[in-house]
Design a protein around this motif. Structure first.
Motif, PDB file in Angstrom:
ATOM      1  N   LYS A 170       0.842  -1.205   0.000  1.00  0.00           N
ATOM      2  CA  LYS A 170       0.000   0.000   0.000  1.00  0.00           C
ATOM      3  C   LYS A 170       0.870   1.246   0.000  1.00  0.00           C
ATOM      4  O   LYS A 170       0.602   2.218  -0.711  1.00  0.00           O
ATOM      5  CB  LYS A 170      -0.906   0.012   1.248  1.00  0.00           C
ATOM      6  CG  LYS A 170      -2.057  -0.992   1.195  1.00  0.00           C
ATOM      7  CD  LYS A 170      -2.900  -0.861   2.467  1.00  0.00           C
ATOM      8  CE  LYS A 170      -3.891  -2.011   2.597  1.00  0.00           C
ATOM      9  NZ  LYS A 170      -4.483  -2.055   3.943  1.00  0.00           N
ATOM     10  N   TYR A 171       1.915   1.194   0.812  1.00  0.00           N
ATOM     11  CA  TYR A 171       2.796   2.362   0.932  1.00  0.00           C
ATOM     12  C   TYR A 171       3.433   2.682  -0.423  1.00  0.00           C
ATOM     13  O   TYR A 171       3.465   3.824  -0.865  1.00  0.00           O
ATOM     14  CB  TYR A 171       3.872   2.070   1.992  1.00  0.00           C
ATOM     15  CG  TYR A 171       5.010   3.060   2.022  1.00  0.00           C
ATOM     16  CD1 TYR A 171       4.789   4.409   2.331  1.00  0.00           C
ATOM     17  CD2 TYR A 171       6.328   2.658   1.765  1.00  0.00           C
ATOM     18  CE1 TYR A 171       5.837   5.308   2.374  1.00  0.00           C
ATOM     19  CE2 TYR A 171       7.372   3.553   1.802  1.00  0.00           C
ATOM     20  CZ  TYR A 171       7.124   4.874   2.100  1.00  0.00           C
ATOM     21  OH  TYR A 171       8.166   5.778   2.134  1.00  0.00           O
ATOM     22  N   MET A 217       0.921   4.345  -2.783  1.00  0.00           N
ATOM     23  CA  MET A 217       0.400   5.676  -2.467  1.00  0.00           C
ATOM     24  C   MET A 217       1.467   6.739  -2.255  1.00  0.00           C
ATOM     25  O   MET A 217       1.156   7.919  -2.232  1.00  0.00           O
ATOM     26  CB  MET A 217      -0.463   5.579  -1.201  1.00  0.00           C
ATOM     27  CG  MET A 217      -1.734   4.770  -1.421  1.00  0.00           C
ATOM     28  SD  MET A 217      -2.853   4.875  -0.039  1.00  0.00           S
ATOM     29  CE  MET A 217      -2.086   3.858   1.154  1.00  0.00           C
ATOM     30  N   LYS A 218       2.745   6.302  -2.079  1.00  0.00           N
ATOM     31  CA  LYS A 218       3.707   7.308  -1.610  1.00  0.00           C
ATOM     32  C   LYS A 218       3.967   8.410  -2.648  1.00  0.00           C
ATOM     33  O   LYS A 218       4.365   9.508  -2.283  1.00  0.00           O
ATOM     34  CB  LYS A 218       5.016   6.659  -1.166  1.00  0.00           C
ATOM     35  CG  LYS A 218       5.838   6.028  -2.259  1.00  0.00           C
ATOM     36  CD  LYS A 218       7.156   5.515  -1.692  1.00  0.00           C
ATOM     37  CE  LYS A 218       7.976   4.869  -2.806  1.00  0.00           C
ATOM     38  NZ  LYS A 218       9.218   4.313  -2.329  1.00  0.00           N
ATOM     39  N   ASP A 255       1.623   9.723  -4.522  1.00  0.00           N
ATOM     40  CA  ASP A 255       0.413  10.547  -4.651  1.00  0.00           C
ATOM     41  C   ASP A 255       0.311  11.459  -3.434  1.00  0.00           C
ATOM     42  O   ASP A 255       0.091  11.001  -2.315  1.00  0.00           O
ATOM     43  CB  ASP A 255      -0.798   9.587  -4.726  1.00  0.00           C
ATOM     44  CG  ASP A 255      -2.096  10.383  -4.874  1.00  0.00           C
ATOM     45  OD1 ASP A 255      -2.033  11.617  -4.821  1.00  0.00           O
ATOM     46  OD2 ASP A 255      -3.148   9.739  -5.031  1.00  0.00           O
ATOM     47  N   ALA A 304      -1.908  13.480  -2.366  1.00  0.00           N
ATOM     48  CA  ALA A 304      -3.196  13.486  -1.657  1.00  0.00           C
ATOM     49  C   ALA A 304      -3.255  12.326  -0.657  1.00  0.00           C
ATOM     50  O   ALA A 304      -3.942  12.390   0.357  1.00  0.00           O
ATOM     51  CB  ALA A 304      -4.333  13.374  -2.658  1.00  0.00           C
ATOM     52  N   GLN A 305      -2.521  11.255  -0.982  1.00  0.00           N
ATOM     53  CA  GLN A 305      -2.584  10.053  -0.134  1.00  0.00           C
ATOM     54  C   GLN A 305      -1.444  10.022   0.902  1.00  0.00           C
ATOM     55  O   GLN A 305      -1.249   9.016   1.576  1.00  0.00           O
ATOM     56  CB  GLN A 305      -2.456   8.790  -1.023  1.00  0.00           C
ATOM     57  CG  GLN A 305      -3.476   8.697  -2.118  1.00  0.00           C
ATOM     58  CD  GLN A 305      -4.723   7.990  -1.619  1.00  0.00           C
ATOM     59  OE1 GLN A 305      -4.952   7.932  -0.420  1.00  0.00           O
ATOM     60  NE2 GLN A 305      -5.553   7.489  -2.522  1.00  0.00           N
ATOM     61  N   GLU A 306      -0.695  11.119   0.964  1.00  0.00           N
ATOM     62  CA  GLU A 306       0.505  11.167   1.823  1.00  0.00           C
ATOM     63  C   GLU A 306       0.271  10.611   3.241  1.00  0.00           C
ATOM     64  O   GLU A 306       0.990   9.721   3.693  1.00  0.00           O
ATOM     65  CB  GLU A 306       1.016  12.619   1.881  1.00  0.00           C
ATOM     66  CG  GLU A 306       2.039  12.910   2.964  1.00  0.00           C
ATOM     67  CD  GLU A 306       3.457  12.575   2.526  1.00  0.00           C
ATOM     68  OE1 GLU A 306       4.260  12.278   3.398  1.00  0.00           O
ATOM     69  OE2 GLU A 306       3.725  12.608   1.314  1.00  0.00           O
ATOM     70  N   LYS A 346      -1.981   8.598   4.451  1.00  0.00           N
ATOM     71  CA  LYS A 346      -2.264   7.152   4.438  1.00  0.00           C
ATOM     72  C   LYS A 346      -0.972   6.368   4.206  1.00  0.00           C
ATOM     73  O   LYS A 346      -0.713   5.362   4.856  1.00  0.00           O
ATOM     74  CB  LYS A 346      -3.278   6.822   3.333  1.00  0.00           C
ATOM     75  CG  LYS A 346      -4.713   6.978   3.792  1.00  0.00           C
ATOM     76  CD  LYS A 346      -5.642   6.267   2.840  1.00  0.00           C
ATOM     77  CE  LYS A 346      -6.746   5.549   3.625  1.00  0.00           C
ATOM     78  NZ  LYS A 346      -7.760   4.973   2.775  1.00  0.00           N
ATOM     79  N   ALA A 347      -0.189   6.877   3.257  1.00  0.00           N
ATOM     80  CA  ALA A 347       1.079   6.203   2.945  1.00  0.00           C
ATOM     81  C   ALA A 347       1.966   6.172   4.194  1.00  0.00           C
ATOM     82  O   ALA A 347       2.565   5.139   4.536  1.00  0.00           O
ATOM     83  CB  ALA A 347       1.796   6.941   1.812  1.00  0.00           C
ATOM     84  N   GLN A 348       2.013   7.303   4.893  1.00  0.00           N
ATOM     85  CA  GLN A 348       2.840   7.387   6.108  1.00  0.00           C
ATOM     86  C   GLN A 348       2.388   6.366   7.161  1.00  0.00           C
ATOM     87  O   GLN A 348       3.196   5.753   7.845  1.00  0.00           O
ATOM     88  CB  GLN A 348       2.784   8.806   6.704  1.00  0.00           C
ATOM     89  CG  GLN A 348       3.749   9.792   6.050  1.00  0.00           C
ATOM     90  CD  GLN A 348       5.169   9.248   5.980  1.00  0.00           C
ATOM     91  OE1 GLN A 348       5.710   8.765   6.965  1.00  0.00           O
ATOM     92  NE2 GLN A 348       5.754   9.275   4.790  1.00  0.00           N
ATOM     93  N   ASN A 388       0.837   3.500   6.643  1.00  0.00           N
ATOM     94  CA  ASN A 388       1.275   2.156   6.225  1.00  0.00           C
ATOM     95  C   ASN A 388       2.769   1.970   6.482  1.00  0.00           C
ATOM     96  O   ASN A 388       3.218   0.900   6.902  1.00  0.00           O
ATOM     97  CB  ASN A 388       0.982   1.937   4.736  1.00  0.00           C
ATOM     98  CG  ASN A 388      -0.510   1.851   4.466  1.00  0.00           C
ATOM     99  OD1 ASN A 388      -1.043   2.578   3.632  1.00  0.00           O
ATOM    100  ND2 ASN A 388      -1.203   0.967   5.189  1.00  0.00           N
TER     101      ASN A 388
END
Length: 1199
Positions: free
Chosen positions: A203-204, A207-208, A210, A212-214, A216-218, A220
Motif C-alpha cells: 500500500k505504501y 500511495m507514496k 500521490d 493526496a494520499q501522503e 495514508k502512505a505514512q 502504512n
C-alpha cells in the motif's frame, strides 16, 4: 464507589500531575504532588476507574500517560488480590482503549503507545495461555481494525518477546509456559507479521507518490517499520525453519526492502540478525540463498545508492548495517564451506569479494575496520584460501591496506575525506587515536595472513613504497614541530606516510621470512633495499625512527650477506648519539630521545636474536661502545647501559666461563671504581648525605635551566642501570653439554636440578652491600624528618609523576604533547623521574638476582635479615605507589625462582613478617575508605580534592590485587588454575568478570605454600588477609581470591584443631563478601560456591555454623533444617551437587547484595498457573488441579 468520587479524585490527580510536570513548580510543591500520586497508586481502592477516566482521549497526553501508568501499576502489584470480575473489567477496558481509545497512528504520542502495550503484556505474563487462551485471536481481530491497532499489536508482541526471551524478567515456570506456547504458535505469529509487512509495504509503495494520499502512505509505512522491529525481536531465537520457510520468503522480502529508504534500516537490522544466527550447520544452509543473484543485487545496489548520496547520518547508519550483513555472510560461508553440508563456493563469490572490498576502501575508517575480521577468516579458511578468486583479491586487499594504514581522519581536522565520517563515530581525537591504534594492529594480523597466501607480492609492494618514500620531498604540513624548524610533527603528511609504510613493510617482510623457503627469498632485492635505507640521511627525528625500524625489518637479509653487518652497525651507532642541534643545551624532546632509545633497542635486539652473526664483529662493537662511554656527557645513563647490555648478550656466545668473567670484570671496572669509592659509600648509606649529593635539598632560582647536581644523580643511575643490565643479560649456555665444556656447570641440587654459575656473580656480589645500603637509604627518605629536609623546589620530589597518575586514573595522554614536549620540563620533574626510576631499578636488580645468580645469591650470608633491614625498612612511610612495584618486581620473582632448599632459610623468614605487615596495612586503608564512603560529607574536601581521593582509592585497589596475587603465586600451584598474573595491570575491572565460576577442584598448595602454612604467624596472616579481603570493595581482587586462594588455604588447616570461633569467622567473612559483591554475577557465583564448600565440609564438626546461618536475613528455618538433616545423615543418598548448591543459595539469598538500582525496588510477584505440560495422574491429581489458583483451567478471560 460513585462517579462523583472518581471525578473528584481525578481532578486532584490532574492538578498533581500538572504540578509535577510544570518546570515552574517549587520543589516543595512538586514533592507533595509526587507523594500524593504515589500514595494514590499504593492505597486507593478505586485505582482502576480513575486510571481509565484519566486515560480517556479527551485528556492531555501527560494526564493520559499517568492514567495508563496507574493501570500498569495495578496489574503489576495488585493483580494477585483482585477479584475475577475486576480483572475481566480491566482487561476488556484496556482492549477497548486499543480498539478506540487512542489517537490515530500518526498523531498518537509514542510514550502512550508504549505504556498501553506494556499493560497488555503485564496481563499476558500473568494469565496466558491457561486463563486467556484466545489472546492471540483477540490481537488478530484488533489488528483488522486498521493501522493504529496493528501497530499497537506489534508493540505488544515485541514487548512480550523481550520480557520473556531476551530479558527473562519473570519466574521460570511462567517463562517456560509462555515461551513454549509462543513457539507452538510461531507459524501463525510469523505469518501474521509477514502478511502485515507485505500488505502495508505494498500500500505504501502504491500511495507514496500521490500527494493526496501522503498521510495514508505514512500510516502504512509506520506499520511496516513496527513489523520490522517486531520481527527483529523474534528472528534472534525462533527456529531457523521459520526464517527460511517458503523458499526463504522472509529473507527475499527483507532484501527487496533494502532499496526502500524509509524501511531499509529496519530491514537491514533483521537481515543482520538472521545472517548472524548460530545453530546446526544443516539448518543454516538455506541462508546461502543470500549469495544468489537477487539478494546480491539488492545488497549492492542499496549500498551504492546510500553511498552515492553523500554523508547523511541515516544513510551512514544503513551502510554500517549492510557492512555487518556482508561480514556475517562471510562468517556463515566460512562455517559452512568445507563442513559436511555439501555447500559449494557460491557462484557470486567474486561479486561478494568486490563489494566487500568496496567497504574496505570506503572513506569511513570505522567501515574499513569493520571488514578486517572477516578478511582474516577468509584468508585463513582452508578451502577459500586456495580459491583463485580470493587469491586474485589479495594484491587488491594489500593495496587497500597501504591506504588504510595512513593515520588520517582525526575528527578535529579536515585533511582527508575520512574526517567527516569520524565526526559521527568519535567524540574526540584521543578517542579516534585509540581506535586507530587497535585497528592498525588488527590490519597487521590480517596483512600477515594475506601474505601467507602471496608473500612475494607483499614484499614487492613494500619495496616500491619504501623506494618512493626515500625519494619523496618532506612535507611538514601546517603544524610545525617544536623540536626544530622544518621538522615533522606527528600530524605532518610526510611522517604519516612514513609511519604507515614502515608498519606495512615490517608486517609483510617478517611474514615473508616465515612463509617462504630459504632458497626462494629474494635476497638481492632485499639487500638493495637495505643499502638504500642505510644510505638515506635525515635530520628529522620522527622520520629517522621509521628508518631504523626499516633497518631492523630488513636485517634478516644480512644473515645471507654478513659483509653488510658493519654498515648496519655504523648506521645504528650514529643514531645512538642523534641530536637535532649539535651539542645542544636545550632539553631534548621526546622525539629525539625516542630515536636514541630506538637505536639502542635495535642494537640489543640484533645481539639478542642474531648473536652468532654479530660475534665475529665483537671487537668492532666493543671499541664503538668504549669510545661512546669515554665521554661522560654524550649519552644518558640508560643509553650507556643499553649498549653495555648488547655487549653482555654477545659475550654469552663466548661459551667460556673464564673469558666471559674477565670481560665482565673489565666492562664493570668503571662502575665498581665509582660505586665502591669511600665518598659513594658515605652517600649511599646516609640519607642526609644522599639528599645533599643528589641536590634534593637545594633551593633553585631557575627550575628549568639550573641543575647543579645533575651529574651526581647520573653517576648513581649509571651504576644501578649497569648492575641491572649485567644481572639481567649475563647467562650460561642453554645446552648442558656446552655449559659443562665452558666451565659453567657445578653439579646437581638434591632435588636433581642442575646448578650453574653465572660469570657476573663475583662482580655483582662485590657491589651488593652498597646496593642494599642505597635501598635502605631510599626507603628512609619517606620518613617525615627526611621529607622535611627536601628543599622548597623539591618538596614534591618523592611524589608520583603525572604520567603515572594518569595511567592509574585511566586518563588519556594529549596526542601532540607526547612527541614535541621535552622529556622533563623542570628540574623537579627530573628529580621525580630520578627517584622513581632508581627505586624501580634497585628492586629489578633484586628480582633478577635469583634467576641470574641462583644458589650463589640464595646462600649469601644472612640474606633474609639483610633484605628485611633494607628493602622492608620503614614500610610504614612508603606510599602505595612505591610498595606495589616492590612486590611485583622484587618479591614475586625472588619467591618464584627460589629452589625449595632455601625456603626455610630465606623465603619463610622474609614472607612471614611481610604478610603480617601487609594485612595490617591493607585493613587500615580499607577501613578509611569504608568510613569515607559512609560519611560522604564534603567537609574534608578542601585539602583532599576528589581526584586525590579517587587516586588513593584506586591505588589501594591495585595494591590489594598485587598482595593477593603474591599470596596466590606463593601458595597455590597452577594445576588447573589459570594464573592470571599479567592481568594485574591497572586494567578494565569489570570486563574481566566471568559469570559462572566453579573453582578448579585440583587447586593444590605448592611446596612453598605448605612450608608457609606450617609457620603459625605466616599461616594466620595469609588466611586472615585472604578472607578479610572478600569484603573489600574491589570486585576483581575478590573474584580472584575466592576462586584461587581461599579454599586451598583453608583445606590445608582443616586437619588441625580449628577453634569454633575461627570457623564461624571464616564462614561469616564469605557471607560478608556476598553482601558487598553479591551484585556482580562473577563474584556472587564464586562466593556462593566457597560458602557452600565451607558449610558442607565443616558443618558436621562445628554446630556453630548453623548458628551463623540462622542469622542470615529472611532465612527459612524449616528449609535450613531440611538441608542440615540431609547433610548430617550419611545414610541418605546424596542429592546431585547442583541441586544441593541451589538449595544452599536459596538459604543464604538474604545476604546476597543487590545493585543499588534494585535495593529499593518494589517486588513484583507473578504467580505460577496450573502446569501446562504435566502428565496428569488420574483421579487424585485432577481434583488438586481443579482447586488450584481459584479454578484451575477455568478460563478467566472469555473471548
Amino acid at each position: 464507589m460513585s462517579a462523583e468520587q472518581v471525578s473528584g479524585l481525578c481532578e486532584q490527580l490532574v492538578k498533581a500531575v500538572t504540578v509535577i510536570m510544570d518546570p515552574a513548580s517549587t520543589q516543595r510543591y512538586r514533592l507533595e504532588a509526587l507523594k500524593f500520586c504515589e500514595e494514590f497508586k499504593e492505597k486507593c481502592p478505586i485505582c482502576v476507574p480513575c486510571g481509565l477516566k484519566l486515560a480517556e482521549k479527551t485528556q492531555t497526553a501527560i494526564v493520559r500517560h499517568f492514567g495508563l501508568q496507574i493501570l500498569e501499576h495495578v496489574v503489576k502489584y495488585r493483580w494477585n488480590n483482585m477479584p475475577r470480575l475486576e480483572k475481566v473489567y480491566l482487561k476488556n477496558n484496556v482492549m477497548g482503549l486499543i480498539s478506540s481509545g487512542t489517537q490515530s497512528i500518526l498523531e498518537e504520542e509514542s510514550h502512550i503507545k508504549d505504556v498501553l502495550s506494556r499493560i497488555v503484556v503485564e496481563m499476558i505474563k500473568r494469565e496466558w495461555p491457561q486463563h486467556w487462551p484466545d489472546m492471540l485471536k483477540e490481537l488478530d481481530t484488533l489488528s483488522k481494525q486498521g493501522e493504529t491497532q496493528t501497530e499497537l499489536v506489534m508493540f505488544i508482541l515485541l514487548r512480550l518477546a523481550e520480557d520473556v526471551v531476551t530479558f527473562q524478567t519473570l519466574p521460570t515456570q511462567r517463562r517456560r509456559d509462555i515461551q513454549q506456547t509462543l513457539t507452538q504458535n510461531m507459524e501463525k505469529i510469523f505469518s501474521f507479521l509477514l502478511t502485515a509487512l507485505q500488505q502495508n509495504v505494498n500500500k505504501y509503495r502504491l500511495m507514496k507518490t500521490d500527494l493526496a494520499q501522503e498521510p495514508k502512505a505514512q500510516a502504512n509505512c509506520r506499520v511496516g517499520i513496527a513489523a520490522l522491529n517486531t520481527l527483529a525481536g523474534y528472528i534472534d531465537w525462533v527456529a531457523l525453519s521459520h526464517i527460511t520457510a517458503d523458499n526463504c520468503k522472509l529473507l527475499e522480502m527483507l532484501c527487496l526492502l533494502l532499496n526502500e529508504p524509509e524501511l531499509q534500516v529496519g530491514a537491514a537490522e533483521c537481515l543482520l540478525i538472521a545472517v548472524s544466527r548460530k545453530g546446526k550447520l544443516e539448518d543454516r544452509k538455506p541462508l546461502m540463498v543470500l549469495f544468489g543473484d537477487v539478494a546480491m543485487h539488492c545488497i549492492l545496489s542499496a549500498a551504492q545508492t546510500a553511498d552515492g548520496e553523500g554523508l547523511v547520518e541515516k544513510h551512514y547508519v544503513f551502510l554500517k548495517r549492510l557492512c555487518q550483513v556482508l561480514c556475517a555472510l562471510g562468517s556463515q560461508l566460512c562455517a559452512l564451506l568445507g563442513s559436511d553440508c555439501n555447500v559449494e563456493t557460491p557462484a557470486n563469490f567474486g561479486k561478494y569479494l568486490e563489494s566487500f572490498l568496496a567497504f574496505t576502501t570506503h572513506p569511513s575508517q570505522f567501515l574499513r575496520s569493520s571488514t578486517q575480521i572477516t578478511w582474516g577468516a577468509l584468508f585463513r579458511h582452508e578451502v577459500l584460501s586456495r580459491d583463485p578468486l580470493l587469491l586474485a583479491v589479495v594484491p587488491k586487499y594489500l593495496r587497500a591496506s597501504m591506504t588504510n594504514l595512513v593515520k588520517v581522519g582525526f575528527p578535529s581536522k579536515a585533511d582527508s575525506p575520512s574526517c567527516e565520517y569520524s565526526r559521527f563515530d568519535f567524540d574526540s581525537d584521543e578517542d579516534f587515536n585509540a581506535f586507530f591504534n587497535s585497528f592498525r594492529a588488527q590490519q597487521g594480523e590480517v596483512m600477515r595472513m594475506a601474505c601467507r597466501l602471496d608473500p612475494l607480492t607483499g614484499f614487492q609492494m613494500a619495496g616500491e613504497w619504501l623506494k618512493y618514500q626515500l625519494t619523496a620531498p618532506v612535507d611538514t604540513g601546517p603544524t610545525n614541530s617544536k623540536t626544530g624548524e622544518g621538522l615533522c610533527s606527528i600530524f605532518s603528511p610526510s611522517f604519516v606516510q612514513w609511519d604507515a609504510m614502515t608498519f606495512f613493510s615490517e608486517s609483510v617482510i617478517s611474514q615473508m621470512f616465515r612463509t617462504m623457503d630459504k632458497d626462494e627469498i629474494p635476497v638481492n632485492d632485499g639487500i638493495d633495499l637495505l643499502q638504500l635505507v642505510l644510505n638515506f640521511e635525515t635530520k628529522d627525528p620522527l622520520i629517522l625512527s621509521c628508518v631504523l625500524t626499516n633497518v631492523s625489518a630488513l636485517f634478516p637479509f644480512v644473515t645471507y650477506r654478513p659483509e653488510y653487518l658493519p654498515q648496519v652497525l655504523s648506521k645504528l651507532f650514529a643514531s645512538v648519539t642523534f641530536e637535532v642541534v649539535e651539542e645542544s643545551k636545550a632539553p631534548r624532546t621526546r622525539a629525539v630521545k625516542n630515536v636514541r632509545r630506538h637505536a639502542c633497542s635495535s642494537i640489543i635486539k640484533m645481539c639478542r636474536d642474531y648473536p652468532q652473526l654479530v660475534l665475529p664483529n665483537f671487537e668492532m662493537l666493543y671499541n664503538h661502545v668504549k669510545q661512546l662511554l669515554s665521554n661522560e656527557l654524550l649519552l644518558t645513563q640508560m643509553e650507556k647501559c643499553a649498549l653495555m647490555e648488547a655487549l653482555v648478550l654477545i659475550s654469552n656466545q663466548f661459551k667460556d666461563y673464564e673469558r666471559q668473567k674477565a670481560f665482565l670484570e673489565e666492562l664493570m671496572a668503571p662502575v665498581a671504581g665509582l660505586w665502591l669509592s669511600p665518598e659513594m659509600q658515605r652517600v649511599l648509606s646516609d640519607p642526609e648525605a644522599f639528599i645533599s649529593y643528589v641536590g634534593a635539598d637545594n633551593k633553585i632560582a631557575d627550575p628549568v635551566l639550573e641543575d647543579p647536581s645533575g651529574l651526581n644523580r647520573s653517576r648513581i643511575s649509571f651504576c644501578v642501570y649497569t648492575i641491572l643490565g649485567v644481572v639481567k643479560r649475563a647467562r650460561w649456555p642453554a645446552a648442558t653439554e656446552e655449559a659443562k665444556a665452558g666451565g659453567f656447570f657445578l653439579g646437581y641440587l638434591p632435588s636433581g636440578t642442575p646448578m650453574y654459575r653465572n660469570p657476573c656473580t663475583e662482580q655483582v656480589l662485590k657491589l651488593f652491600d652498597n646496593l642494599l645500603a642505597l635501598i635502605r637509604t631510599h626507603n628512609s627518605l619517606y620518613t617525615p624528618e627526611m621529607v622535611a629536609r627536601l628543599g622548597d623546589t623539591f618538596a614534591k620530589a618523592l611524589d608520583m609523576l603525572e604520567v603515572e597518575k594518569n595511567a592509574i586514573l585511566g586518563l588519556p595522554q594529549p596526542l601532540l604533547e607526547l612527541y614535541d614536549s621535552p622529556v622533563y620540563k623542570t628540574v623537579l620533574e627530573r628529580m621525580q623521574g630520578f627517584f622513581c626510576t632508581l627505586y624501580d631499578n634497585c628492586f629489578h636488580i633484586l628480582g633478577n638476582a635469583g634467576p641470574s645468580m641462583q644458589q650463589d645469591f640464595y646462600t649469601v650470608e644472612g640474606l633474609a635479615t639483610q633484605l628485611l633491614s633494607s628493602a622492608f625498612n620503614n614500610l610504614n612511610n612508603i606510599p602505595d605507589y612505591r610498595l606495589r612495584p616492590m612486590l611485583r618486581v622484587f618479591v614475586k620473582p625472588l619467591v618464584l625462582s627460589c629452589p625449595a632448599e632455601y625456603y626455610e632459610t630465606l623465603v619463610c623468614p622474609m614472607l612471614g613478617p611481610l604478610f603480617t605487615y601487609l594485612h595490617m596495612r591493607l585493613s587500615q586503608k580499607w577501613q578509611v575508605i569504608n568510613q569515607r564512603s559512609m560519611l560522604c560529607e564534603d567537609d574534608a574536601a578542601d585539602d583532599n580534592p576528589e581526584s586525590q581521593e579517587m587516586l588513593e582509592e584506586q591505588l589501594v585497589r591495585l595494591l590489594t590485587r598485587e598482595v593477593m596475587d603474591l599470596a596466590t603465586v606463593c601458595c597455590v600451584s597452577k594445576k588447573g588454575v589459570e594464573q592470571n598474573t599479567t592481568a594485574a595491570v591497572d586494567g578494565d575491572d569489570d570486563e574481566a568478570m566471568a559469570t559462572e565460576v566453579t573453582p578448579p577442584a585440583n587447586a593444590e598448595l605448592t611446596e612453598l605454600g605448605k612450608c608457609l602454612m606450617k609457620q603459625e604467624d605466616v599461616c594466620t596472616a595469609v588466611l586472615i588477609t585472604a578472607y578479610t579481603s572478600l569484603s573489600w570493595k574491589d570486585t576483581l581482587s575478590c573474584q580472584r581470591t575466592t576462586t584461587q586462594l581461599c579454599w586451598p588455604l583453608l583445606k590445608q588447616v582443616l586437619p588441625g584443631n580449628l577453634l569454633p570461633d575461627a570457623v564461624s569467622w571464616f564462614f561469616t567473612s564469605v557471607l560478608k563478601g556476598l553482601q558487598v559483591h553479591g551484585q556482580h554475577d562473577g563474584c556472587m557465583a564464586a562466593l556462593v560456591h566457597l560458602a557452600f564448600q565451607i558449610y558442607e565440609a565443616l558443618r558436621p564438626r562445628y554446630g556453630e555454623l548453623k548458628a551463623v546461618m540462622e542469622q542470615v536475613p529472611d532465612i527459612q528455618l524449616d528449609s535450613l533444617e531440611q538441608f542440615d538433616s540431609k547433610l548430617l545423615n550419611p545414610t541418605l543418598q546424596k542429592v546431585a551437587d547442583k541441586r544441593r548448591k541451589d538449595h544452599f543459595k536459596r538459604l543464604i539469598s538474604g545476604c546476597i547484595g543487590k545493585p543499588i538500582g534494585e535495593q529499593f525496588r518494589k517486588e513484583v510477584h507473578i504467580r505460577n498457573l496450573p502446569s501446562l505440560f504435566k502428565k496428569v495422574k488420574p483421579s487424585l491429581e485432577t481434583d488438586v488441579l481443579e482447586n488450584e489458583d481459584g479454578g484451575g483451567f477455568n478460563v478467566l478471560f472469555e473471548p
